[in-house]
Scaffold this motif. Structure first.
Motif, PDB file in Angstrom:
ATOM      1  N   LYS A  37       0.824  -1.204   0.000  1.00 21.77           N
ATOM      2  CA  LYS A  37       0.000   0.000   0.000  1.00 21.77           C
ATOM      3  C   LYS A  37       0.856   1.251   0.000  1.00 21.77           C
ATOM      4  CE  LYS A  37      -3.862  -2.190   2.304  1.00 21.77           C
ATOM      5  NZ  LYS A  37      -4.661  -2.209   3.528  1.00 21.77           N
TER       6      LYS A  37
ATOM      7  N   TYR B  35      -9.558  -0.466   0.030  1.00 24.33           N
ATOM      8  CA  TYR B  35      -8.479  -0.507   1.024  1.00 24.33           C
ATOM      9  C   TYR B  35      -9.100  -0.828   2.361  1.00 24.33           C
ATOM     10  CZ  TYR B  35      -5.020   1.708  -2.039  1.00 24.33           C
ATOM     11  OH  TYR B  35      -4.140   1.983  -3.033  1.00 24.33           O
TER      12      TYR B  35
ATOM     13  N   THR C 129      -9.029  -0.349   6.170  1.00 19.75           N
ATOM     14  CA  THR C 129      -8.404   0.538   7.138  1.00 19.75           C
ATOM     15  C   THR C 129      -8.971   0.238   8.507  1.00 19.75           C
ATOM     16  OG1 THR C 129     -10.064   2.202   6.701  1.00 19.75           O
ATOM     17  CG2 THR C 129      -7.995   2.424   5.516  1.00 19.75           C
TER      18      THR C 129
ATOM     19  N   ALA D  27     -11.352   2.807  -3.261  1.00 14.45           N
ATOM     20  CA  ALA D  27     -10.451   3.727  -3.954  1.00 14.45           C
ATOM     21  C   ALA D  27     -10.687   3.696  -5.455  1.00 14.45           C
ATOM     22  CB  ALA D  27      -9.001   3.362  -3.652  1.00 14.45           C
TER      23      ALA D  27
ATOM     24  N   GLY E 187      -7.887  14.409  -9.687  1.00  6.96           N
ATOM     25  CA  GLY E 187      -7.410  15.166  -8.536  1.00  6.96           C
ATOM     26  C   GLY E 187      -6.707  14.262  -7.539  1.00  6.96           C
ATOM     27  N   ASN E 188      -6.249  14.877  -6.467  1.00  9.97           N
ATOM     28  CA  ASN E 188      -5.611  14.072  -5.431  1.00  9.97           C
ATOM     29  C   ASN E 188      -6.602  13.058  -4.882  1.00  9.97           C
ATOM     30  OD1 ASN E 188      -3.199  15.547  -5.534  1.00  9.97           O
ATOM     31  ND2 ASN E 188      -4.100  17.137  -4.247  1.00  9.97           N
ATOM     32  N   GLY E 189      -6.157  11.840  -4.753  1.00  5.16           N
ATOM     33  CA  GLY E 189      -7.011  10.807  -4.175  1.00  5.16           C
ATOM     34  C   GLY E 189      -8.040  10.260  -5.132  1.00  5.16           C
ATOM     35  N   ALA E 190      -7.913  10.573  -6.434  1.00  3.80           N
ATOM     36  CA  ALA E 190      -8.911  10.093  -7.392  1.00  3.80           C
ATOM     37  C   ALA E 190      -8.742   8.601  -7.659  1.00  3.80           C
ATOM     38  CB  ALA E 190      -8.784  10.866  -8.695  1.00  3.80           C
ATOM     39  N   GLY E 191      -7.541   8.057  -7.415  1.00  2.00           N
ATOM     40  CA  GLY E 191      -7.317   6.623  -7.631  1.00  2.00           C
ATOM     41  C   GLY E 191      -6.312   6.330  -8.725  1.00  2.00           C
ATOM     42  N   LYS E 192      -5.558   7.340  -9.155  1.00  2.00           N
ATOM     43  CA  LYS E 192      -4.581   7.133 -10.230  1.00  2.00           C
ATOM     44  C   LYS E 192      -3.491   6.154  -9.794  1.00  2.00           C
ATOM     45  CE  LYS E 192      -3.449  11.532 -10.280  1.00  2.00           C
ATOM     46  NZ  LYS E 192      -4.308  12.113  -9.245  1.00  2.00           N
ATOM     47  N   THR E 193      -2.876   6.474  -8.654  1.00  2.00           N
ATOM     48  CA  THR E 193      -1.790   5.620  -8.166  1.00  2.00           C
ATOM     49  C   THR E 193      -2.290   4.210  -7.905  1.00  2.00           C
ATOM     50  OG1 THR E 193      -0.701   7.532  -7.218  1.00  2.00           O
ATOM     51  CG2 THR E 193      -0.062   5.380  -6.354  1.00  2.00           C
ATOM     52  N   THR E 194      -3.472   4.110  -7.326  1.00  2.00           N
ATOM     53  CA  THR E 194      -4.046   2.791  -7.054  1.00  2.00           C
ATOM     54  C   THR E 194      -4.155   1.979  -8.340  1.00  2.00           C
ATOM     55  OG1 THR E 194      -5.294   3.731  -5.215  1.00  2.00           O
ATOM     56  CG2 THR E 194      -6.035   1.608  -6.068  1.00  2.00           C
TER      57      THR E 194
ATOM     58  N   GLU F 224       5.283   6.925  -8.127  1.00  2.00           N
ATOM     59  CA  GLU F 224       5.075   8.286  -7.646  1.00  2.00           C
ATOM     60  C   GLU F 224       6.117   8.557  -6.554  1.00  2.00           C
ATOM     61  OE1 GLU F 224       1.320   8.573  -5.709  1.00  2.00           O
ATOM     62  OE2 GLU F 224       1.147  10.719  -6.086  1.00  2.00           O
TER      63      GLU F 224
HETATM   64  N1  LIG Z   1      -2.746   2.646   1.787  1.00  2.07           N
HETATM   65  C1  LIG Z   1      -3.967   3.150   1.750  1.00  2.07           C
HETATM   66  N2  LIG Z   1      -4.839   2.864   2.724  1.00  2.07           N
HETATM   67  C2  LIG Z   1      -6.084   3.372   2.695  1.00  2.07           C
HETATM   68  N3  LIG Z   1      -6.530   4.172   1.761  1.00  2.07           N
HETATM   69  C3  LIG Z   1      -5.715   4.521   0.750  1.00  2.07           C
HETATM   70  C4  LIG Z   1      -4.382   4.022   0.695  1.00  2.07           C
HETATM   71  N4  LIG Z   1      -3.791   4.517  -0.413  1.00  2.07           N
HETATM   72  C5  LIG Z   1      -4.720   5.292  -1.012  1.00  2.07           C
HETATM   73  N5  LIG Z   1      -5.862   5.291  -0.325  1.00  2.07           N
HETATM   74  C6  LIG Z   1      -7.094   5.998  -0.691  1.00  2.07           C
HETATM   75  O1  LIG Z   1      -7.461   5.600  -1.984  1.00  2.07           O
HETATM   76  C7  LIG Z   1      -7.881   6.698  -2.732  1.00  2.07           C
HETATM   77  C8  LIG Z   1      -7.068   6.811  -4.025  1.00  2.07           C
HETATM   78  O2  LIG Z   1      -5.719   7.120  -3.725  1.00  2.07           O
HETATM   79  P1  LIG Z   1      -4.605   7.237  -4.855  1.00  2.07           P
HETATM   80  O3  LIG Z   1      -4.772   6.117  -5.787  1.00  2.07           O
HETATM   81  O4  LIG Z   1      -3.309   7.379  -4.183  1.00  2.07           O
HETATM   82  O5  LIG Z   1      -4.996   8.596  -5.568  1.00  2.07           O
HETATM   83  P2  LIG Z   1      -4.159   9.507  -6.563  1.00  2.07           P
HETATM   84  O6  LIG Z   1      -2.930   8.789  -6.940  1.00  2.07           O
HETATM   85  O7  LIG Z   1      -5.099   9.720  -7.691  1.00  2.07           O
HETATM   86  O8  LIG Z   1      -3.880  10.765  -5.843  1.00  2.07           O
HETATM   87  C9  LIG Z   1      -7.765   7.916  -1.846  1.00  2.07           C
HETATM   88  O9  LIG Z   1      -9.027   8.178  -1.302  1.00  2.07           O
HETATM   89  C10 LIG Z   1      -6.846   7.479  -0.751  1.00  2.07           C
HETATM   90  O10 LIG Z   1      -7.203   8.095   0.457  1.00  2.07           O
END
Ligand SMILES: Nc1ncnc2c1ncn2[C@@H]1O[C@H](COP(=O)(O)OP(=O)(O)O)[C@@H](O)[C@H]1O
Ligand SMILES: [Mg+2]
Lengths: 318, 265, 312
Positions: free
Chosen positions: B265, C14, C16, C26, C45-52, C89
């Motif tokens: 993660k 995710y 938590t 996510a 935007g931030n937290g949109a799910g790109k990295t995921t 990232e």
């Molecule tokens: N390790 C994690 N544990 C819980 N929630 C996560 C974790 N990583 C990301 N998230 C949540 O998943 C969503 C997408 O995150 P992320 O993919 O990093 O977005 P982006 O890269 O577009 O900014 C966000 O709401 C973030 O809070």
């Protein structure tokens, strides 16, 4: 899409099954290999107990960050362990008396105690243990060791008591009296020190003195010393009882011309005997007369006397 | 996960192991050797005084036990961070986007630390050898190296325990658990005997189970015997080596099972 | 193989919370296809799910449901990784290695021979703009921007068919951004597909042919950038004026709907279309102001972005 997901899930399940199988086979292998390895272990040689290693630990004094006491404890425990192992490992047919431990060849006992008291000069348990067992190995060492204790702790009356005890056992009553006398002058000395000094002068060889001696030992000192002293007190009782029994046996033989068949024949006569402290002979339910450790006395018909299995040396000494 | 290609499966493990070894070197883990050498030199010089002419066996006892303790320290503390540190610092991201499977990574990291321990143990063994030659104990060298070999095997088991715990637990807890296993593993044999002497069936069953489930680390104790110049027989070496390999394989299978399912993660 | 990346109905929760497991969704049923040979912008935007999304594609995270294929192969198939590249990232690498050691290590993992590794390492480190004197410095001494460059370099060590870049411009200075922009454009012309996530719109405008916009784990829009922009044709302009106060133009602003604001250099007047410029200029001249500049505002993509993502 669903096909791929199923493939994924079945892969997970497959590796779970594989793990379970691997664990099963592995456990069996571990079981057998563990046993095989355990069986083929190389033992440490039995002579290891008498190694001279670390007999110079006293030189560590001042270099162990204040842990001298701890190392002294280790030596002390080693000294107990050492003699204990010697007893346990002695051949079954070897009779060992507390008065003579030399057959065990416990040559490291004194060095252990010496190290312990060098590292911790006030280690009373070590002095008391030394005073009890060292005389049975080498009396001069015992005297030297106790005198070292007195030099380190001149105000502790116990050490004079131990020294007096050692001299008394050696029948050196003058020196014993002197030791008790000096001990009685120490600040915390109880009245019996004075009394013992007097005993030594007048009545040193008597059983009463011996009783007093061991009773005080058993009231003081460490656990090991107390166990020894209690054994001695029982031995003295046995000695007294055997004397009484033998006297009655002699009476009987004089009257009837032959020795008794069984000790039960003199039970009524023994009932009248007054033992020290008003004690009575002890009997089992079957009417056998038993020693203080509750083992029946054994009648020796030819000599017309008894002996005790619990205290083989009692009677023989005196 | 399928393997990338059979020809490269082991070479990739090797590359990862090599890098893990380099990591240990760069993290100055081998500096413990300096401490060890100082300890041994001091011992060789002063022990003659302390042990009444018994310095040969004292150097063996001190040296071998120090090798185990130093090694155990490394195995535990580096072992638990082996994988978890990479996850925490996110260095795994780039690795697993390369054609590297999780088992390859895990085994590679494991072997890398074993290699580190091998070098560490061997250098310490050489140190003990030199000290022994200095005090005239050259006739015990074979025994000493047999004991060093056993110590190394024990450290490999300990590392596998550490890596297994760290595959599902935090580094701090893993270190604690591994340390417990280290202690219990040394006791389990005696505990079982103790339980057998007590005679209660329940105690026997419990301690018997502990005995077989925990790594039996007392098997590797050849240090005292080495001080007497004894040698293990071939059967013992074979059985213990076999036990070690199987035990490690089991641990790594478990670690891998868990690690392969982890989300980074 | 028509698409180089195919994402089908991908979701990720995710977990938590330690005791009470709470799921955070996510990614929510994302489906997306990328054609080979283009630069694909993955916006959100931030937290949109790109990295995921990208981490799932790289096998770092396991999807809760759904599948994805890269180069026609399932993402669980690690052998496919021989032909892809990835720059995480805010990348972080073994800090005890130097940049060239890291490149060498990754080259070894791909089984490149030692000569090739050296060549490739020097070539790529130069390309990402790392000075040669820094190549043999341990990475622990690298700045964020330098690490970003190393991250890009290592993602290309195997000449990948497609490279996934997660916010490749973050942490870079303006010079660096230009260099990397050029590098990405170059990759495209050499036939490498680039899948890049970003929220820097100027980069998207400069580079991407196609984009997907992600909003709270769901696809908000996807298509050619031009087509998406065409739907919001309006182009705004900024007219900068000095020498007068804002009050002088307030009546014009009120009647035309132009936006009036004060700037350090004078007054700024924003009009919504080209046709309004003339009227505005007349008003400025009438009030005696001095015209400084008339500039188009790149507002359209931003607006699109705001409209689709709900964040600025
Ligand atoms: N390790 C994690 N544990 C819980 N929630 C996560 C974790 N990583 C990301 N998230 C949540 O998943 C969503 C997408 O995150 P992320 O993919 O990093 O977005 P982006 O890269 O577009 O900014 C966000 O709401 C973030 O809070
Ligand atoms: Mg992100």
């Amino acid at each position: 899409m669903n096909k791929a997901m199923q493939a994924d899930r079945s892969r997970v399940r497959l590796s779970g099954v594989m793990l379970a199988v691997a664990l099963l086979i592995g456990s069996c292998a571990v079981y057998f290999l563990s046993n095989a390895a355990e069986a083929s272990r190389t033992p440490v040689p039995g002579s290891a107990i008498d190694d001279d290693l670390s007999l110079e630990g006293k030189r560590l004094k001042g270099f162990v960050f204040g842990a001298e006491g701890l190392i002294a404890d280790v030596y002390w425990m080693q000294s107990l362990q050492y003699l204990g192992d010697k007893f346990v490992n002695a051949p079954a047919d070897q009779v060992i008396s507390l008065d003579d431990l030399r057959p065990l060849n416990p040559r490291l006992l004194y060095p252990y105690l010496d190290n312990a008291t060098d590292l911790d000069p006030g280690f009373m348990a070590a002095y008391s243990y030394g005073a009890t067992v060292l005389p049975a190995i080498d009396p001069e060492t015992a005297i030297k060791f106790t005198k070292k204790g007195i030099a380190n702790n001149p105000e502790n009356f116990r050490l004079y008591q131990y020294l007096g005890f050692i001299y008394w056992k050696l029948h050196r009553y003058d020196e014993a009296a002197a030791a008790y006398e000096r001990g009685s002058e120490q600040p915390d000395a109880p009245p019996f020190m004075k009394a013992m000094a007097a005993f030594m002068a007048s009545n040193a060889g008597s059983r009463e003195t011996a009783r007093a001696m061991y009773r005080q030992m058993s009231d003081s000192g460490d656990q090991q010393t107390r166990i020894n002293a209690e054994y001695r007190l029982n031995e003295l009782d046995a000695e007294e009882q055997m004397e009484a029994i033998n006297a009655k046996l002699a009476n009987y033989q004089e009257k009837n011309g032959s020795c008794v068949r069984s000790l039960k024949d003199i039970v009524p006569a023994l009932g009248a005997v007054k033992l020290a402290g008003g004690a009575q002979f002890q009997q089992t339910a079957a009417g056998e007369i038993v020693d203080p450790q509750l083992a029946p006395y054994i009648l020796d018909g030819s000599a017309c006397s008894v002996h005790s299995t619990s205290f083989p040396k009692a009677g023989a000494n005196k | 996960m399928r393997r990338s290609s059979n020809t490269n499966y082991f070479s990739q493990i090797f590359v990862i192991a090599k890098n893990a070894f380099r990591e240990a070197v760069r993290d100055r883990i081998l500096y413990n050797l300096v401490v060890f050498v100082l300890l041994l030199t001091g011992a060789a010089i002063f022990l003659g005084e302390l042990t009444a002419g018994q310095e040969v066996r004292t150097i063996i006892n001190l040296g071998l036990n120090a090798i185990l303790l130093f090694g155990a320290f490394i195995a535990i503390f580096v072992g638990v961070g082996l994988v978890s540190k990479e996850i925490e610092k996110r260095t795994v991201y780039a690795i697993f986007a390369k054609p590297v499977t999780r088992p390859q990574f895990l085994i590679g990291k494991y072997l890398g630390l074993c290699l580190t321990l091998l070098v560490n143990t061997a250098v310490m063994g050489i140190g003990v050898t030199l000290a022994l030659l200095y005090v005239g104990g050259g006739d015990r060298l074979a025994s000493v190296w047999a004991a060093v070999f056993f110590v190394f095997l024990e450290l490999c088991v300990l590392t596998a325990v550490a890596i297994t715990f760290s595959s599902f637990s935090t580094p701090a807890l893993s270190a604690l658990f591994t340390f417990f296993i280290f202690v219990i593993g040394h006791f389990s044999s005696s505990l079982r005997e103790f339980a057998a002497a007590l005679g209660s069936a329940g105690a026997k069953a419990v301690f018997g189970t502990i005995y077989y489930v925990m790594p039996n680390l007392s098997l590797y104790g050849f240090r005292t015997q080495a001080a007497y110049g004894l040698l293990p027989d071939a059967a013992a070496v074979a059985a213990i080596t076999g036990y070690t390999i199987v035990y490690i394989a089991i641990l790594l299978s478990i670690a891998n099972f868990i690690f392969s399912r982890r989300n980074f993660k | 193989m028509e698409y180089i990346v195919e994402i089908q109905d991908l979701s990720k929760d995710y977990e938590t919370g330690f005791w009470k497991k709470k799921n955070v969704r996510a990614l929510d049923g994302l489906s997306l296809s990328v054609e080979p040979g283009q630069i694909f912008g993955f916006l959100g935007g931030n937290g949109a799910g790109k990295t995921t999304t990208i981490k799932i594609l790289m096998g770092l995270l396991f999807p809760t449901s759904g599948t994805a294929r890269i180069l026609g192969r399932d993402i669980a198939d690690v052998s496919m990784h021989r032909e892809i590249g990835y720059c995480p990232e805010n990348p972080y690498f073994y800090d005890y290695l130097t940049a060239s050691e890291l490149m060498n290590y990754f080259g070894e993992i791909f089984g490149l021979d030692s000569r090739r590794r050296k060549e490739r390492s020097a070539e790529l480190l130069t390309k990402v703009g790392l000075a040669e004197k820094d190549w043999n410095k341990q990475l622990r001494k690298y700045s964020k921007g330098m690490l970003q460059r190393v991250g890009l370099a290592q993602s290309l060590i195997n000449d990948p068919k497609i490279v996934f870049l997660d916010e490749p411009m973050s942490g870079l200075d303006p010079m660096g951004r230009r260099e990397i922009r050029e590098l990405i454009a170059e990759l495209r012309s050499s036939g490498t597909t680039v899948f890049m996530s970003t929220h820097i719109l100027s980069d998207v405008e400069a580079l991407c042919e196609r984009v997907a916009i992600l909003r709270r784990g769901k696809l908000a829009a996807t298509g050619r950038l031009e087509d998406l922009l065409a739907s919001s044709e309006q182009q705004a302009f900024e007219i900068s004026v000095s020498g007068i106060s804002a009050v002088a133009l307030s009546s014009f602003a009120a009647s035309s709907g132009a936006e009036l604001s004060e700037k350090p250099t004078g007054i700024s007047l924003q009009v919504d279309s080209e046709s309004e410029i003339d009227a505005a200029l007349k008003a400025v001249r009438a009030s005696g102001g001095k015209l400084l500049s008339v500039q188009p505002i790149r507002q359209s993509l931003e607006e699109l972005f705001v409209e689709k993502t709900g964040t600025a």
